[in-house]
Motif scaffolding. Structure first.
Motif, PDB file in Angstrom:
ATOM      1  N   PRO A  32       0.819  -1.228   0.000  1.00  0.00           N
ATOM      2  CA  PRO A  32       0.000   0.000   0.000  1.00  0.00           C
ATOM      3  C   PRO A  32       0.847   1.269   0.000  1.00  0.00           C
ATOM      4  O   PRO A  32       2.010   1.263   0.365  1.00  0.00           O
ATOM      5  N   VAL A  33       0.240   2.370  -0.415  1.00  0.00           N
ATOM      6  CA  VAL A  33       0.862   3.696  -0.365  1.00  0.00           C
ATOM      7  C   VAL A  33      -0.096   4.647   0.327  1.00  0.00           C
ATOM      8  O   VAL A  33      -1.282   4.365   0.457  1.00  0.00           O
ATOM      9  N   ILE A  34       0.412   5.790   0.771  1.00  0.00           N
ATOM     10  CA  ILE A  34      -0.448   6.847   1.305  1.00  0.00           C
ATOM     11  C   ILE A  34      -0.633   7.867   0.192  1.00  0.00           C
ATOM     12  O   ILE A  34       0.312   8.561  -0.158  1.00  0.00           O
ATOM     13  N   PRO A  35      -1.819   7.954  -0.367  1.00  0.00           N
ATOM     14  CA  PRO A  35      -1.994   8.859  -1.511  1.00  0.00           C
ATOM     15  C   PRO A  35      -2.300  10.284  -1.091  1.00  0.00           C
ATOM     16  O   PRO A  35      -2.881  11.022  -1.850  1.00  0.00           O
ATOM     17  N   LEU A  36      -1.986  10.653   0.141  1.00  0.00           N
ATOM     18  CA  LEU A  36      -2.326  11.974   0.642  1.00  0.00           C
ATOM     19  C   LEU A  36      -1.091  12.846   0.789  1.00  0.00           C
ATOM     20  O   LEU A  36      -0.003  12.347   1.045  1.00  0.00           O
ATOM     21  N   ASP A 187       5.664   1.705  18.655  1.00  0.00           N
ATOM     22  CA  ASP A 187       6.959   2.328  18.347  1.00  0.00           C
ATOM     23  C   ASP A 187       7.038   2.454  16.826  1.00  0.00           C
ATOM     24  O   ASP A 187       7.049   1.439  16.120  1.00  0.00           O
ATOM     25  N   PRO A 188       7.045   3.680  16.288  1.00  0.00           N
ATOM     26  CA  PRO A 188       6.988   3.843  14.825  1.00  0.00           C
ATOM     27  C   PRO A 188       8.105   3.093  14.087  1.00  0.00           C
ATOM     28  O   PRO A 188       7.852   2.461  13.073  1.00  0.00           O
ATOM     29  N   GLN A 189       9.320   3.168  14.614  1.00  0.00           N
ATOM     30  CA  GLN A 189      10.416   2.471  13.935  1.00  0.00           C
ATOM     31  C   GLN A 189      10.244   0.966  14.038  1.00  0.00           C
ATOM     32  O   GLN A 189      10.564   0.218  13.109  1.00  0.00           O
ATOM     33  N   GLY A 190       9.707   0.525  15.182  1.00  0.00           N
ATOM     34  CA  GLY A 190       9.424  -0.899  15.312  1.00  0.00           C
ATOM     35  C   GLY A 190       8.363  -1.340  14.330  1.00  0.00           C
ATOM     36  O   GLY A 190       8.453  -2.419  13.733  1.00  0.00           O
ATOM     37  N   MET A 191       7.343  -0.520  14.160  1.00  0.00           N
ATOM     38  CA  MET A 191       6.285  -0.837  13.206  1.00  0.00           C
ATOM     39  C   MET A 191       6.830  -0.913  11.778  1.00  0.00           C
ATOM     40  O   MET A 191       6.464  -1.795  10.994  1.00  0.00           O
ATOM     41  N   VAL A 213       2.133  -3.013   6.785  1.00  0.00           N
ATOM     42  CA  VAL A 213       2.593  -1.752   6.196  1.00  0.00           C
ATOM     43  C   VAL A 213       1.630  -0.618   6.534  1.00  0.00           C
ATOM     44  O   VAL A 213       2.040   0.487   6.903  1.00  0.00           O
ATOM     45  N   THR A 214       0.307  -0.907   6.428  1.00  0.00           N
ATOM     46  CA  THR A 214      -0.680   0.129   6.726  1.00  0.00           C
ATOM     47  C   THR A 214      -0.559   0.592   8.156  1.00  0.00           C
ATOM     48  O   THR A 214      -0.587   1.796   8.453  1.00  0.00           O
ATOM     49  N   ASN A 215      -0.434  -0.374   9.079  1.00  0.00           N
ATOM     50  CA  ASN A 215      -0.306  -0.015  10.489  1.00  0.00           C
ATOM     51  C   ASN A 215       0.941   0.835  10.749  1.00  0.00           C
ATOM     52  O   ASN A 215       0.926   1.760  11.556  1.00  0.00           O
ATOM     53  N   ALA A 216       2.038   0.483  10.061  1.00  0.00           N
ATOM     54  CA  ALA A 216       3.269   1.254  10.242  1.00  0.00           C
ATOM     55  C   ALA A 216       3.080   2.691   9.776  1.00  0.00           C
ATOM     56  O   ALA A 216       3.457   3.651  10.469  1.00  0.00           O
ATOM     57  N   LEU A 217       2.449   2.844   8.624  1.00  0.00           N
ATOM     58  CA  LEU A 217       2.240   4.187   8.092  1.00  0.00           C
ATOM     59  C   LEU A 217       1.258   4.976   8.947  1.00  0.00           C
ATOM     60  O   LEU A 217       1.463   6.165   9.234  1.00  0.00           O
ATOM     61  N   LEU A 218       0.180   4.306   9.361  1.00  0.00           N
ATOM     62  CA  LEU A 218      -0.793   4.984  10.219  1.00  0.00           C
ATOM     63  C   LEU A 218      -0.190   5.349  11.560  1.00  0.00           C
ATOM     64  O   LEU A 218      -0.506   6.383  12.150  1.00  0.00           O
ATOM     65  N   GLY A 219       0.683   4.480  12.039  1.00  0.00           N
ATOM     66  CA  GLY A 219       1.345   4.768  13.308  1.00  0.00           C
ATOM     67  C   GLY A 219       2.190   6.019  13.218  1.00  0.00           C
ATOM     68  O   GLY A 219       2.247   6.826  14.150  1.00  0.00           O
ATOM     69  N   LEU A 220       2.864   6.171  12.070  1.00  0.00           N
ATOM     70  CA  LEU A 220       3.679   7.376  11.888  1.00  0.00           C
ATOM     71  C   LEU A 220       2.797   8.618  11.842  1.00  0.00           C
ATOM     72  O   LEU A 220       3.094   9.637  12.481  1.00  0.00           O
ATOM     73  N   VAL A 221       1.692   8.537  11.090  1.00  0.00           N
ATOM     74  CA  VAL A 221       0.828   9.713  10.971  1.00  0.00           C
ATOM     75  C   VAL A 221       0.211  10.060  12.320  1.00  0.00           C
ATOM     76  O   VAL A 221       0.050  11.230  12.676  1.00  0.00           O
ATOM     77  N   ASN A 243      11.167   2.686   0.611  1.00  0.00           N
ATOM     78  CA  ASN A 243      10.965   1.650   1.634  1.00  0.00           C
ATOM     79  C   ASN A 243       9.474   1.517   1.925  1.00  0.00           C
ATOM     80  O   ASN A 243       8.815   2.501   2.294  1.00  0.00           O
ATOM     81  N   LEU A 244       8.939   0.335   1.767  1.00  0.00           N
ATOM     82  CA  LEU A 244       7.531   0.003   2.025  1.00  0.00           C
ATOM     83  C   LEU A 244       6.584   0.657   1.026  1.00  0.00           C
ATOM     84  O   LEU A 244       5.535   0.121   0.717  1.00  0.00           O
ATOM     85  N   VAL A 245       6.916   1.809   0.539  1.00  0.00           N
ATOM     86  CA  VAL A 245       6.100   2.511  -0.447  1.00  0.00           C
ATOM     87  C   VAL A 245       6.937   2.714  -1.705  1.00  0.00           C
ATOM     88  O   VAL A 245       8.155   2.554  -1.694  1.00  0.00           O
TER      89      VAL A 245
END
Length: 950
Positions: A32-36, A187-191, A213-221, A243-245
């Protein structure tokens, strides 16, 4: 509350988008990607404040060399310093061993703060540990921290057991377990790391990969909601690295720029680098500098260093030494050692702005002590110490520094030592042998400047007998090694060859030198591409490219010299006087800026064009002398000495000033031919090898030729023969040699040799030399001298628009040395207009010649015009002849009234014959003139007075 609500909507939108849009990464095409775009928030309000300055531990020692023992730092400073050594920075070289030692010392000093030391210490052991025991120690620290509830330890344990951790401890099951724990703890880096492992696992289902991947990105946001906006930077780097995206540089820039709005200096520095890198579609220097300033003001020493360099050089920003010193000083105080070198360079005056020895030396000394100094530091310091007005101690220190660098293999250092000894050799020729040896060492190592200097020494007789052959050989080697000036000179030498293949090579060399920035080559090539002369073909496109190259030069001094060279060469190739005068006028804008070289060039071009009046030269040389230019001092002094109405003391004083300033020609001009030690004085001056140019050598030959000593005559011949062998493609050099032969420097019997040099000088563009060639024919100097050839040369000069040549033709025709006809004379007079020289004298003679049948067929109308011009020029005899012509109607309609007007003017101008005839006419009366006894008595008295005076 509204900000929180907005954030919840953002997260929901991301979740929906992540579920509906396929991912594209280097791992799997369906990630997945974040299209925002980054959330449109007031980052200053939402984000936790970012400190204005990056706090770094002050480096008061080199911790890699100092015993650590009991560290006298706070716990946080110990950790910060250990972190810097563990990673390495622009201030310190990476040293995990030092990082470990610092942390152990800190743990020992602050046992109650064990919890903040154990994870950094474990990381240091992970990287620096060389035994299983040390790795087990790291593991125990991490497990201890994890057991105490430190969720960050879970992430580090995941790395410890992972594929990038120590191979002895690798356990991918454990790594996955702890990273999952880290991810579950948000932990964002852990995610992110857990998502990476999942996407790399071929056994993991797609849904699990997408979820991770979605959880990691959402965690960062979601971190933004909590005020930790570093997530913006982390997302930016995910897009930047792919990376991931999927890798999307433009999207990455949006996220990074959003984080930069919080004031984060590290991100600002990253953006500064990105906007001038090839990672983006269009480099944006303005944005790069803007972010670099933000990073510098935020305390990033590497940004301060880069910005300081930019302000010092004027590259990308307007040159500003105050700002350069401000930022470089900040970088230096932060421990960035290369900043010391740049501060030294600024205070040494390398970039302009003046030289401050008191400030430069300490910075040079600090730069010399840096273990990771650049190899240019000793060179720059040595050159600085040996600069103008250097003391004996400074020179000795410079040589010592440079010798150490030379011994370490630096050919540039050998070259610098050679230059020091060469400068010392101007006062004491014994140092010239030392200079030659060091230049030889440098040249043998392929140093282009060393080879070029050797060429110059052999050309000038410095430390060795003069040898044109060896000089040319080393010049060619210097060109091969890359010396731009040598490429230019080699190209000129090749242009003298008879074979077209060699001349073609010469053209290539000259073009290469031009585009490498040689001002001399630029002017030479531009002028010849424009006109298609000297075996160059016209090339307007290439000319424009070269002119654009000149206009874009960053080095303003190089640009100035190129502009002067272009003007001088355009003058040389011009065949019409008006075109030459246009180039002389082109110097005025440069002269108005105070450019002394432009003013000197104007004097030279005026002389070469035959347009130099004594008053104009006097004005130019006086201005140059007042400006402190040695050349102007010398020439102004010579003008004063030549003026017998002036006190010679003033002239000699100016010559002495020029000599004291190092002007070679002034030095030899001060040698008194009557001095019994004159020969020894000249020998001492020439032994220093300052007679390096053809012009200087010719002047030396001329002074030798004035001495009464028979040996001096032989030396004059020697130096002139040397100048003869060196002159080839320079019109002025050829003229100087020719003029010396003409003036008998090599004896009267060899004066005819001048003609060949004058002809070659003319072929290279010095049109005014035609006047010298013509004079040689008129005086019978040349082997086949003839008045006809003199006339031919003067007509060529006249055809170029030279009024002096036209006047010379008029005077020689009048003196019966050159034959002509009335129509030719009339053409010359029309061309000259009011600028006829001495019309009274010469046109009366020309009229008489035509009357006597010695100037073609008699032309009465022309005779009357010539006599009228002569009479108006004040010639009494021409006035008298006009009286006769009008009185008797000879060649013109009879007009007694006009006749007696000219008779009266002739008498008034001092013609005794006219006074006598007026006296008789007034006494007896004649047609057109009534008797007048009073006037008769008056003119009779004038006649007697004139006769008595004669």
């Amino acid at each position: 509350m509204r900000k929180f609500h907005f954030h919840q909507n953002l997260v929901a939108a991301v979740a929906v988008a992540a579920a509906s849009v396929g991912f594209a990464t280097a791992v799997r095409a369906d990630n997945p990607v974040i299209p925002l775009d980054p959330p449109n928030l007031d980052y200053k309000a939402v984000c936790k404040p970012v400190t204005d300055q990056i706090k770094r531990v002050k480096l008061d020692r080199d911790w890699t060399k100092s015993p650590i023992g009991d560290v006298n730092l706070s716990a946080q400073d110990v950790i910060a310093l250990a972190f810097e050594y563990g990673r390495g920075s622009e201030r310190v070289q990476k040293s995990p061993a030092v990082a470990e030692e610092l942390l152990r010392a800190g743990l020992k000093k602050y046992p109650t703060k064990r919890d903040i030391f154990i994870i950094p210490l474990a990381r240091a052991l992970m990287e620096n540990g060389s035994t299983v025991d040390e790795l087990r120690e790291a593991e125990s620290y991490l497990l201890d921290a994890y057991g105490s509830g430190n969720t960050r330890a879970a992430f580090v344990l995941g790395q410890f057991y992972g594929d990038e951790g120590p191979s002895e401890m690798r356990d991918l099951t454990k790594s996955r377990f702890y990273l999952e724990k880290s991810a579950l703890a948000s932990d964002p880096q852990g995610m992110i790391e857990y998502a990476r492992i999942i996407t790399l696992d071929p056994q993991a289902p797609d849904d699990q990969k997408k979820s991770a991947v979605t959880n990691a990105l959402l965690g960062l946001v979601s971190q933004v909601k909590q005020g930790d906006c570093s997530a913006l930077s982390q997302i930016g780097f995910l897009y930047l690295r792919g990376n991931l995206v999927s890798k999307e540089v433009n999207t990455a820039l949006k996220w990074l720029e959003a984080f930069a709005k919080t004031g984060d200096p590290r991100t600002a520095q990253n953006l500064a680098e990105l906007y001038r890198s090839n990672q983006i579609d269009q480099i944006d220097i303005q944005k790069s500098i803007s972010y670099l300033k933000q990073a510098a003001e935020g305390g990033m020493s590497s940004a301060q260093f880069s910005l300081g360099k930019a302000y010092a050089t004027g590259i990308s920003v307007p040159q500003d030494f105050k700002l350069a010193v401000k930022y470089l000083t900040a970088a230096s105080e932060a421990g960035l050692r290369p900043a010391d070198e740049w501060l030294a360079r600024i205070y040494s005056g390398e970039f302009g702005g003046g030289r401050d020895e008191a400030k430069a030396k300490p910075y040079f000394d600090r730069a010399m002590e840096a273990p990771d100094r650049s190899e240019d530091v000793p060179l720059r310091y040595g050159e600085f110490l040996a600069g103008s007005d250097a003391s004996k101690d400074d020179i000795e220190k410079a040589v010592k520094i440079l010798q150490a660098a030379a011994a370490a293999g630096s050919s540039d250092a050998s070259d610098e030592i050679g230059k020091i000894y060469l400068a010392m050799g101007r006062k004491d020729p014994n140092y010239l042998n030392e200079a030659m040896q060091f230049f030889s060492d440098a040249a043998m190592a392929g140093n282009s400047d060393g080879a070029a200097k050797l060429a110059g020494m052999f050309a000038c007789g410095q430390g060795a007998p003069i040898s044109v052959e060896l000089a040319n050989d080393w010049r060619h080697k210097a060109a091969i090694f890359g010396s731009v000036y040598s490429i230019y000179v080699t190209g000129l030498n090749m242009m003298t060859k008879a074979e077209e293949a060699e001349r073609a090579k010469g053209r290539v060399y000259l073009q290469q030198a031009a585009f490498k920035g040689s001002p001399d080559a630029i002017g030479y090539v531009v002028a010849r591409w424009e006109t298609g002369t000297n075996s160059f073909e016209r090339n307007p496109e290439a000319t424009q490219r070269l002119l654009h190259f000149v206009s874009s030069l960053q080095d303003k001094e190089q640009q100035r010299l190129a502009q002067l060279s272009i003007i001088g060469n355009r003058f040389d190739v011009a065949t019409k006087l008006n075109d030459k005068l246009v180039q002389i006028a082109a110097l005025d804008p440069l002269i108005s800026t105070g450019d002394r070289d432009a003013l000197m060039l104007k004097a030279q071009l005026l002389q070469r064009a035959g347009q130099a009046t004594p008053a104009a030269l006097n004005d130019i040389y006086k201005k140059l002398a007042d400006l402190g230019d040695p050349r102007g001092m010398r020439e102004y002094g010579k003008i004063l000495l030549a003026d017998l109405s002036q006190d010679s003391t003033s002239g000699r004083a100016w010559l002495q000033k020029a000599a004291d300033a190092g002007d070679f020609k002034a030095k030899i001009s001060l040698v008194d031919p009557g001095d019994p030690n004159a020969l020894q004085s000249l020998a001492k001056i020439s032994a220093a090898g300052e007679a390096c140019t053809v012009d200087a050598i010719v002047n030396l030959a001329r002074v030798y030729s004035t001495l009464p000593d028979p040996q001096a005559k032989n030396l004059a011949r020697y130096w002139l023969s040397l100048a003869e062998s060196m002159s080839d493609q320079d019109a002025d050099d050829l003229y100087a040699v020719g003029a010396a032969f003409r003036d008998g420097v090599d004896g009267v019997d060899n004066r005819a040799k001048a003609e060949d040099f004058f002809l070659r000088s003319y072929d290279l563009g010095r049109i005014s030399v035609l006047r010298d060639l013509a004079e040689g024919h008129l005086q019978g100097m040349w082997t086949d001298s003839s008045p006809e050839k003199a006339k031919e040369e003067l007509l060529k000069l006249y055809a170029s628009g030279d009024k002096d040549a036209a006047n010379k033709l008029i005077s020689e025709i009048a003196d019966e040395r050159i034959a002509s006809i009335p129509s030719e004379v009339n053409e010359l007079l029309i061309f000259l207009g009011p600028d006829v020289s001495a019309p009274g004298k010469y046109l009366l003679k020309i009229a008489r010649l035509n009357i006597d049948g010695k100037l073609g067929k008699r032309d009465d109308a022309a005779i009357i015009r010539w006599l009228t011009t002569s009479a108006k020029g004040g010639e009494p005899n021409a006035m008298y002849r006009l009286y006769q012509a009008y009185f008797f109607g000879s060649g013109i309609t009879k007009d007694t009234s006009t006749a007696f007007e000219w008779l009266t003017k002739s008498a008034e101008a001092g013609n005794s014959k006219a006074a006598r005839e007026l006296a008789i006419a007034y006494k007896v009366g004649v047609a057109g003139l009534n008797p007048d006894p009073e006037k008769a008595v008056y003119w009779d008295g004038k006649y007697r007075s004139m006769s008595a005076g004669q």
